[in-house]
Design an enzyme around this catalytic site. Structure first.
Site, short mmCIF file in Angstrom:
data_model
loop_
_atom_site.label_atom_id
_atom_site.label_comp_id
_atom_site.label_asym_id
_atom_site.label_seq_id
_atom_site.Cartn_x
_atom_site.Cartn_y
_atom_site.Cartn_z
N LYS A 1 14.65 14.89 -18.84
CA LYS A 1 15.43 15.74 -17.93
C LYS A 1 14.70 15.85 -16.60
O LYS A 1 13.46 15.93 -16.57
CB LYS A 1 15.59 17.13 -18.57
CG LYS A 1 16.53 18.07 -17.84
CD LYS A 1 16.67 19.39 -18.61
CE LYS A 1 17.64 20.34 -17.96
NZ LYS A 1 17.79 21.62 -18.71
N SER B 1 22.64 22.91 -19.71
CA SER B 1 22.36 22.19 -18.49
C SER B 1 21.75 20.79 -18.70
O SER B 1 21.76 19.99 -17.78
CB SER B 1 21.38 23.01 -17.64
OG SER B 1 20.13 23.11 -18.28
N SER C 1 20.62 25.42 -23.28
CA SER C 1 20.72 24.18 -22.49
C SER C 1 20.27 22.92 -23.20
O SER C 1 20.47 21.83 -22.68
CB SER C 1 19.92 24.32 -21.19
OG SER C 1 20.66 25.05 -20.24
#
Lengths: 487, 94
Positions: A79, A154, A178
Site C-alpha cells: 500500500k 482504503s 481498511s
C-alpha cells in the site's frame, strides 16, 4: 500452470523443487500486471527492475544449494502509505505526489530481509480515508470481480492486486476496517492484527491509536506466513508490544471441535443485505459441522462504534496531518506572500475533499469548548465498547460476523453522502476501537460477488483466529475461486 | 448544538485550510449531519466511565542517552519544495 493464481506456500514448494525459478515467478506476475492492470488499476508505482534483480539473487541462492525462506522470491506489493527507501510513497494524495522517503518502514525492512521481491506500490483512498478507493487523488481502482464496483477501501489497491493475481500477497493498513472490508469485497484473506503486534514505524500516520498494518493473501496459511515475517516488537515504535510472538502457522490444521463461537446480534440486523445474511447463515452451519458450538451473543454498545470512531479518528488525523505544511516535503502552493497564507493554500490545494472534511471534523472535536462534549465523550464510550468484547470473550473463543453489511457497491453510489459511506465500516470499526485482531476470509458468494466473513478474537489471539479460519477454508474451498479477467 | 458558517470558518483557520465559500457551505451542512449523528452518544451515562486513549497499558519507553548517527542533511532536505544551503526555505514569517 497459472503461477499468478497460486498461494505463497505452494510457490515456495515449486521454487525449492526447482520446478520454477524466482525470475519466472516475477515475470509471470509482471505479465499478469500488463494483462489486467488496464482494467483493475491497482498500482500507483511499479518497480519491475528491482523485483527482477531480487529474483535473480534468490535464483543464485537456490542454484548454490542454499535453503530459502518461506517468502523468499515470492512477489509482493505494498500500500502506498508504507515508506519505501528511494521509492515514491504518495498516500494517493496530491500532497505527497513527489515524496520519496529516505528510509524503509520496519515492515518493509523485514520483508526485504525475508527476500520478497517488491513489484510496486498500491493505490488507496487518500491518506487511508475512505471505504472505496474513490478518494484516491489519481484514479479509482476497480473490483476484479465486477469492474463497475469498488474494491473497497482504503486499501483497495492492495486487495484488488491479490484478487487479480497481480501480487502473491500485499500489505495494507487498517484504521477502521481498511484491510478487512476491501479483503471482503475482493474475496481474499485480510487481517488486522492486534494493536501493537506489527510496528507502525514508517506507516504514514492516520489515527495513531487505531492504525495497524496487516497482510492480504490468497489463503489463510499465507496470512500466517506473512504475519511471521512482519510481527514483532520494534523499539522504533513506542506502542509496539514487548511480548513473545508466536509461530502464526502453529495451530493450522488443528480441530476447533468444542469451540464456542459468538455471533453478535447487533451485527446481523438492520442494513444487512439478504444475500450476505444467507452466506453468513451457511457459514455458521459449516462451523457447527466442524464441531463448534455457535450461539447468539451481544455487544450492546455496537451502535455507538460509528459515532465514536468518527470523532476519535478525525481528531487524531487532524493532529497527524498538521505536518503537511509545504515546508519539509510534498506539495507547496505557489504565490503566497507570507507563511500562514502558504500553509493555508498548500493544504487547500494539496488535500482532497474527504481529507479536508475529516481534518475539519477533528479540529472541531478537539477545539476549546467542545473537547469534553465530543472527544472525551467518545473516549469514554470507547471504554464501554472495549468492555463489551472483554465480557464476550469470557464466554466465547471467537466472535463471528459479516465483514461488511453489503457486497461491493457500484462506483459513485455513496460518494454524495459521507454517512452512507461510513456505514460500510460498521462491522469492522469496533475491533480497532478495542485493539483486538480481526480477520476477513471469503465466506462464499452472493450474486457472483464475494462475501467477507469476519472472525474477531482476544488481543494477541491471532493463531487461534487463523486456526478457525483455516478449518473453514479447508472445508469450503471458496478461497480457490478467482475472478475472470483478461481471459 | 448546531455549527454555524462563522464557526466553520474559525475551524478552517485553526486547521490552516483556505476554504472557498462553496466549501464552507458544504462543510457546514455535512459536519452538522455528522455531529447530529454523534449526538446519540449523549444517550449514554458515562459519568463513572474512564476514557480510553489507548487500548493497552502504555508505559514510557526509555533508552540510554547515547549519541547515534542521524540521517544525513542532504537526504533530509532532498524532498523540500525549496531548500538553500541545507536548510528549508519558506516565505516571509515576520
Amino acid at each position: 500452470m497459472k503461477l499468478f493464481a497460486k498461494p505463497a506456500h505452494e510457490l515456495h514448494g515449486l521454487l525449492v523443487q526447482k520446478e520454477i525459478t524466482a525470475t519466472e515467478l516475477v515475470e509471470a506476475h509482471l505479465g499478469r500486471i500488463d494483462t489486467v492492470e488496464p482494467q483493475v488499476q491497482a498500482y500507483m508505482t511499479r518497480t519491475a527492475e528491482a523485483a527482477l534483480a531480487e529474483a535473480q539473487r534468490v535464483d543464485a541462492k537456490v542454484a548454490a544449494g542454499e535453503a530459502i525462506g518461506p517468502l523468499e522470491g515470492i512477489p509482493m506489493a505494498l500500500k502506498d502509505n508504507l515508506c519505501t527507501d528511494g521509492i515514491k510513497t504518495t498516500c494517493s494524495s496530491k500532497m505527497l505526489h513527489n515524496f520519496v522517503p529516505p528510509y524503509d518502514a520496519t515492515v518493509v525492512k523485514k520483508l526485504k530481509e525475508a527476500g520478497a521481491p517488491l513489484l510496486g506500490k498500491l493505490n488507496m483512498d487518500e491518506f487511508a480515508m475512505g471505504s472505496s478507493t474513490e478518494n484516491s487523488h489519481f484514479f479509482p481502482t476497480k473490483n476484479p470481480w465486477d469492474l463497475n464496483c469498488v474494491p473497497g477501501g482504503s486499501s483497495g489497491g492492495a486487495a484488488a492486486a491479490v484478487a487479480a493475481g497481480e501480487a502473491v500477497f500485499s500489505l495494507g493498513s487498517d484504521t477502521g476496517g481498511s484491510i478487512r472490508q476491501p479483503a471482503a469485497f475482493c474475496g481474499v484473506v485480510g487481517m488486522k492484527p492486534t494493536y501493537g503486534a506489527v510496528s507502525r514505524y514508517g506507516l504514514v500516520a492516520f489515527a495513531s491509536s487505531l492504525d495497524q498494518i496487516g497482510p492480504f493473501t490468497r489463503d489463510v496459511r499465507d496470512c500466517a506466513l506473512v504475519m511471521n515475517a512482519i510481527a514483532g516488537h520494534d523499539p522504533l515504535d513506542s506502542t509496539s508490544a514487548p511480548v513473545a510472538y508466536p509461530d502464526y502457522t502453529a495451530l493450522l490444521g488443528q480441530s476447533i471441535k468444542g469451540w464456542k463461537i459468538g455471533v453478535p446480534k447487533e451485527y446481523m440486523g438492520e442494513g444487512l443485505e439478504p444475500g450476505v445474511a444467507a452466506v453468513i447463515d451457511k457459514a455458521l452451519q459449516v462451523f457447527c459441522d466442524l464441531g463448534a458450538e455457535v450461539q447468539e451473543c451481544t455487544l450492546p454498545h455496537t451502535e455507538y462504534a460509528l459515532p465514536v470512531y468518527y470523532l476519535i479518528a478525525p481528531a487524531e488525523a487532524s493532529s497527524n496531518l498538521a505536518r503537511y505544511d509545504g515546508v519539509r516535503y510534498g506539495y507547496r502552493a505557489e504565490g503566497a506572500d507570507d507563511i500562514v497564507e502558504m500553509f493555508k493554500k498548500t493544504r487547500a490545494e494539496g488535500f482532497g475533499a474527504e481529507v479536508k472534511r475529516r481534518i475539519m471534523l477533528g479540529t472541531y472535536a478537539l477545539s476549546s469548548g467542545y473537547y469534553d462534549a465530543y472527544y472525551l465523550k467518545a473516549q469514554k464510550v470507547r471504554t464501554l465498547i472495549k468492555q463489551d468484547f472483554d465480557q464476550a470473550f469470557e464466554r466465547f473463543d471467537l466472535i463471528l460476523s459479516p465483514t461488511s453489511p453489503t457486497v461491493a457497491f457500484p462506483f459513485g453510489s455513496r460518494t454524495d453522502n459521507p454517512l452512507a459511506m461510513y456505514l460500510s465500516d460498521v462491522c469492522t470499526l469496533s475491533a480497532n476501537l478495542a485493539g483486538i485482531p480481526g480477520l476477513s476470509i471469503n465466506g462464499g458468494f452472493a450474486g457472483g460477488m464475494p462475501v467477507g466473513l469476519q472472525l474477531m478474537g482476544k488481543a494477541f489471539d491471532e493463531p487461534r483466529l487463523l486456526q478457525a479460519a483455516y478449518a473453514f477454508e479447508q472445508e469450503t474451498g471458496y478461497h480457490r475461486q478467482m475472478p475472470q479477467l483478461g481471459e | 448544538m448546531s455549527l454555524t458558517k462563522a464557526e466553520v470558518e474559525h475551524v478552517a483557520m485553526l486547521a490552516r485550510l483556505a476554504l472557498t465559500d462553496d466549501e464552507v457551505a458544504m462543510y457546514t451542512t455535512q459536519l452538522n449531519a455528522i455531529l447530529d449523528y454523534a449526538q446519540r452518544l449523549e444517550a449514554l451515562d458515562t459519568s463513572a466511565v474512564a476514557p480510553t486513549a489507548h487500548v493497552f497499558p502504555l508505559h514510557n519507553v526509555f533508552r540510554d542517552d547515547v549519541v547515534r548517527p542521524s540521517m544525513e542533511q542532504a537526504k533530509i532536505v532532498a524532498n523540500a519544495p525549496e531548500e538553500e544551503d541545507g536548510f528549508f526555505r519558506v516565505p516571509r514569517i515576520v
